[in-house]
Enzyme design. Structure first.
Site, PDB file in Angstrom:
ATOM      1  N   ASP A   9       0.783  -0.765  -0.117  1.00  0.00           N
ATOM      2  CA  ASP A   9       0.333   0.029  -0.069  1.00  0.00           C
ATOM      3  C   ASP A   9       0.872   1.367   0.562  1.00  0.00           C
ATOM      4  O   ASP A   9       0.265   2.260  -0.257  1.00  0.00           O
ATOM      5  CB  ASP A   9      -1.427  -0.260   1.241  1.00  0.00           C
ATOM      6  N   GLY A  10       2.352   0.953   0.343  1.00  0.00           N
ATOM      7  CA  GLY A  10       2.916   2.777   0.575  1.00  0.00           C
ATOM      8  C   GLY A  10       3.142   3.156  -0.914  1.00  0.00           C
ATOM      9  O   GLY A  10       3.245   4.628  -1.023  1.00  0.00           O
TER      10      GLY A  10
ATOM     11  N   THR B  82       3.280  -5.953   1.715  1.00  0.00           N
ATOM     12  CA  THR B  82       3.380  -6.433   3.001  1.00  0.00           C
ATOM     13  C   THR B  82       1.814  -6.597   3.501  1.00  0.00           C
ATOM     14  O   THR B  82       1.227  -7.131   3.744  1.00  0.00           O
ATOM     15  CB  THR B  82       4.234  -6.364   4.376  1.00  0.00           C
TER      16      THR B  82
ATOM     17  N   ARG C 260       5.441 -11.125  10.775  1.00  0.00           N
ATOM     18  CA  ARG C 260       5.665 -10.751  11.358  1.00  0.00           C
ATOM     19  C   ARG C 260       4.942  -9.787  12.376  1.00  0.00           C
ATOM     20  O   ARG C 260       4.999  -9.251  14.100  1.00  0.00           O
ATOM     21  CB  ARG C 260       6.477  -9.422  11.071  1.00  0.00           C
TER      22      ARG C 260
ATOM     23  N   ASP D 179      -1.445   4.452   7.468  1.00  0.00           N
ATOM     24  CA  ASP D 179      -0.889   3.849   6.391  1.00  0.00           C
ATOM     25  C   ASP D 179       0.723   3.132   6.153  1.00  0.00           C
ATOM     26  O   ASP D 179       1.063   3.107   5.336  1.00  0.00           O
ATOM     27  CB  ASP D 179      -0.761   4.953   4.771  1.00  0.00           C
TER      28      ASP D 179
END
Length: 481
Positions: free
Chosen positions: A180-181, A211, A284, A441
């Site tokens: 999403d980054g 991720t 993670r 975000d």
């Protein structure tokens, strides 16, 4: 030869062709279906749903299509699950040019994108974006004859810098092969342009390769599709669009534009502090969540919110004054946030301590986390999730329930919709000299005293901030819904 069973006055083109060495009658119908009979069975391809494009190979025309992996046959009008590429080859006895013209004319009438800017983030998640693009994404775009300009991101905010200065007229859309980054960078870059109104007409597509992948998961899940690269790419090729709300997070003159979420407390701590275990991939999150619940932190603070209709009974009455920036021309400085006046409306408040605050714009926070099951893409509201206190064993169960969205049914959870929101973050209850992290975000928005230090630079200070939402401001490539 009698052709009545194949022809009707509204057919676009029909004719005798060779298919696998056998003569057959092929028809392109007015509603966009290629129909023929093969080995005694009626077959069809939908130009809208199945066909990507076509090429000419000598006397033959090769139609590039996608079919449902489970189907096993060429008929594939309804999709669900993964797709596989499949070619349909025919040879017209006469008028090959006529067939090519009619096929191209119909495909062009669908309004599909022809020129796309593609960002590939080779550093996100398990660093597989480049491989996903080459093996799964690019071949589909080539079949659809989509022209690509490929930009591999080299550093944080690279995509944002690029879209702020690019010529938007060169493209029919932007594609982010990443988590999403990169999507968030692209949205912020477009909104900081002087011509942001025109720039935001450019639809943005996502291919999951990071991720989180919360936005594309939300889009595909809405129509029952799996969150995978080929489903996402085919949705982009088809060219369907939908609008999405954009939240403006402001602290004084500093702004950040969010399309996914804002978190403070437990969720932000897990999201940001688990970066040290990035080599584990998405696992993670679960691993570090267990650590954080065992050593649970509770934060002092206060939230204020403007409830959506039907949620006015939550919290206590409060007064609220939002920061208003002096009016300037957005032609010079870009988008400044929604122009709605909120001060005279009926605000509510909740006071801490809090375990976590979660503000969500779309249903899924990641591929495995259905954070806000009632969230809508463009309803003009954000979904607010509040957890003030909870036994650790119950909290462990709630975290597991986020995969199905049933956590919001817990009596420990407050789940409401809001039009505007103010966060006044405080210190830890048990460690007054230690503060927290505010995450938006997936990025560090603010970092308080004695918090986990990572490579991300905080945009704002650990202090009061406000969130407002502009309904349907941005445009996304989407499956047809």
């Amino acid at each position: 030869m009698e052709n009545d069973q194949f022809m009707c006055p509204t057919d676009i083109i029909t004719g005798i062709v060779f298919i696998d060495g056998e003569l057959a009658m092929l028809t392109l119908t007015a509603d966009g279906e290629l129909r023929w009979t093969e080995y005694g069975l009626r077959q069809y391809l939908s130009m809208k749903k199945d066909v990507l494009g076509f090429i000419v190979e000598g006397k033959q025309i090769r139609v590039k299509a996608v079919v449902e992996k489970e189907a096993g046959g060429i008929c594939c009008g309804q999709f669900g699950g993964d797709f596989v590429r499949k070619d349909f080859v025919f040879e017209p006895l006469i008028d090959q040019n006529g067939w090519c013209y009619k096929l191209r004319q119909y495909l062009d009438s669908l309004g599909r994108p022809k020129r796309l800017l593609v960002f590939v983030n080779p550093f996100g998640g398990k660093k597989s974006a480049r491989e996903i693009f080459v093996k799964e994404v690019k071949p589909l775009f080539e079949d659809a004859d989509v022209q690509l300009e490929i930009q591999e991101t080299k550093y944080q905010l690279h995509a944002k810098e690029f879209v702020k200065s690019m010529d938007v007229s060169k493209y029919d859309g932007i594609v982010c092969v990443s988590g999403d980054g990169i999507l968030v960078e692209v949205v912020n870059g477009l909104l900081e342009r002087a011509d942001w109104r025109n720039a935001l007409k450019l639809p943005i597509g996502m291919v999951p390769a990071g991720t989180g992948n919360g936005m594309i998961k939300s889009l595909l899940d809405t129509v029952g599709l799996r969150c995978c690269a080929n489903s996402a790419t085919i949705s982009i090729i088809r060219g369907h669009k939908r609008s999405v709300d954009v939240a403006t997070i402001a602290q004084g003159n500093t702004k950040f534009f969010s399309v996914l979420m804002l978190a403070w407390g437990l969720i932000a701590d897990i999201d940001i502090e688990s970066e040290k275990f990035r080599w584990m991939g998405s696992a993670r999150i679960d691993f570090y969540a267990l650590q954080r619940i065992i050593c649970l932190r509770r934060y002092n603070g206060r939230i204020l919110f403007l409830p959506a209709p039907g949620f006015e009974g939550y919290g206590q009455p409060a007064s609220c004054s939002l920061y208003q920036e002096p009016h300037v021309s957005d032609k010079e400085v870009g988008y400044q946030g929604p122009e709605t006046k909120f001060e005279d409306l009926e605000w509510r408040e909740m006071k801490g301590p809090f375990v976590t605050i979660w503000l969500h714009n779309v249903p899924w926070g990641s591929e495995n986390t259905l954070t806000a099951p009632a969230a809508k893409f463009s309803d003009g509201y954000l979904d607010l999730i509040v957890l003030k206190n909870c036994p650790k064993l119950v909290l462990l169960s709630l975290m597991r329930q986020t995969s199905s969205g049933t956590h919001v049914e817990s009596p420990y959870i407050v789940y409401i919709k809001v039009k505007a929101f103010v966060l006044e973050p405080g210190a830890l209850v048990d460690e007054p000299d230690k503060e927290g992290i505010i995450d938006s975000d997936g990025e560090v928005l603010a970092r308080g005293k004695r918090t986990y230090k990572c490579d991300q630079k905080a945009l704002m200070s650990y202090d009061k901030l406000q969130v407002t939402v502009d309904q349907g401001l941005a445009t996304l490539f989407s499956p047809e819904y």
